[in-house]
Scaffold this active site. Structure first.
Site, PDB file in Angstrom:
ATOM      1  N   ASP A 119       0.858  -1.179   0.000  1.00 43.28           N
ATOM      2  CA  ASP A 119       0.000   0.000   0.000  1.00 43.28           C
ATOM      3  C   ASP A 119       0.895   1.230   0.000  1.00 43.28           C
ATOM      4  O   ASP A 119       2.017   1.186   0.511  1.00 43.28           O
ATOM      5  CB  ASP A 119      -0.895   0.019   1.250  1.00 43.28           C
ATOM      6  CG  ASP A 119      -1.974  -1.058   1.216  1.00 43.28           C
ATOM      7  OD1 ASP A 119      -2.415  -1.428   0.121  1.00 43.28           O
ATOM      8  OD2 ASP A 119      -2.380  -1.511   2.306  1.00 43.28           O
ATOM      9  N   ASP A 135      -6.976  -1.539  -4.443  1.00 44.81           N
ATOM     10  CA  ASP A 135      -8.000  -1.227  -3.444  1.00 44.81           C
ATOM     11  C   ASP A 135      -9.021  -0.245  -4.011  1.00 44.81           C
ATOM     12  O   ASP A 135     -10.224  -0.358  -3.755  1.00 44.81           O
ATOM     13  CB  ASP A 135      -7.378  -0.627  -2.187  1.00 44.81           C
ATOM     14  CG  ASP A 135      -6.461  -1.587  -1.446  1.00 44.81           C
ATOM     15  OD1 ASP A 135      -6.613  -2.814  -1.616  1.00 44.81           O
ATOM     16  OD2 ASP A 135      -5.593  -1.107  -0.699  1.00 44.81           O
TER      17      ASP A 135
END
Length: 161
Positions: A119, A135
């Site tokens: 991320d 995401d």
């Protein structure tokens, strides 16, 4: 749009989303690992490397193989609906599921080969989890699917009256 063209274009879209996701994760690891941050918009958005071994917001960390199996099952279910009569007839549903599959595959690649998801998008204007392009695809696909299902439900209720 012809059936064959629709299928080809959703594959092109999926490849683009997956490639963009993987390239941005590679760049994040190359330029931000282990603990650097790059301000994109001061006080609003930064890129910061993070390794997520859980699901959303790092919940349930450590369940790598369960997440892989659940994600793979969800991807297979979405593809099954996409190739079904309903999926082939409804362009909104078809593309929505294509976006969901793309995001799922993007994070699945990380889980299988790395054991975690990379991320890097960190919104500073709100207390929120760090996330990635896959995401975003899953979230936007899920929102679109919910809207589709709600509208479809109302459409069916109006037909019954």
């Amino acid at each position: 749009m012809k059936l064959r063209n629709k299928n080809i274009w959703v594959v092109v879209m999926a490849v683009f989303i997956i490639a963009f996701d993987q390239i941005t994760k590679y760049l994040a690891k190359s330029h931000l690992f282990p603990d650097k941050a790059k301000t994109v918009i001061s006080g609003f958005l930064e890129f910061r490397y993070a390794e997520n071994t859980g699901v959303a917001f790092s919940m349930l960390s450590g369940g790598r193989w369960i997440f892989i199996l659940v994600t793979a099952a969800a991807i297979i279910a979405c593809i099954a609906v996409m190739v079904s009569k309903k999926g082939q007839k409804n362009l909104w549903l078809f593309w929505t599921l294509g976006v969901l599959v793309s995001g799922g595959i993007g994070n699945l690649i990380d889980r299988i080969f790395l054991g975690y998801v990379i991320d890097f998008i960190n919104p500073l204007f709100i207390d929120f989890a760090i996330f990635n392009i896959a995401d975003c695809a899953v979230t936007l696909g899920a929102v679109s699917l919910i809207i589709y299902l709600v509208l479809d439900l109302f459409k069916k209720e109006n037909k019954d009256e």
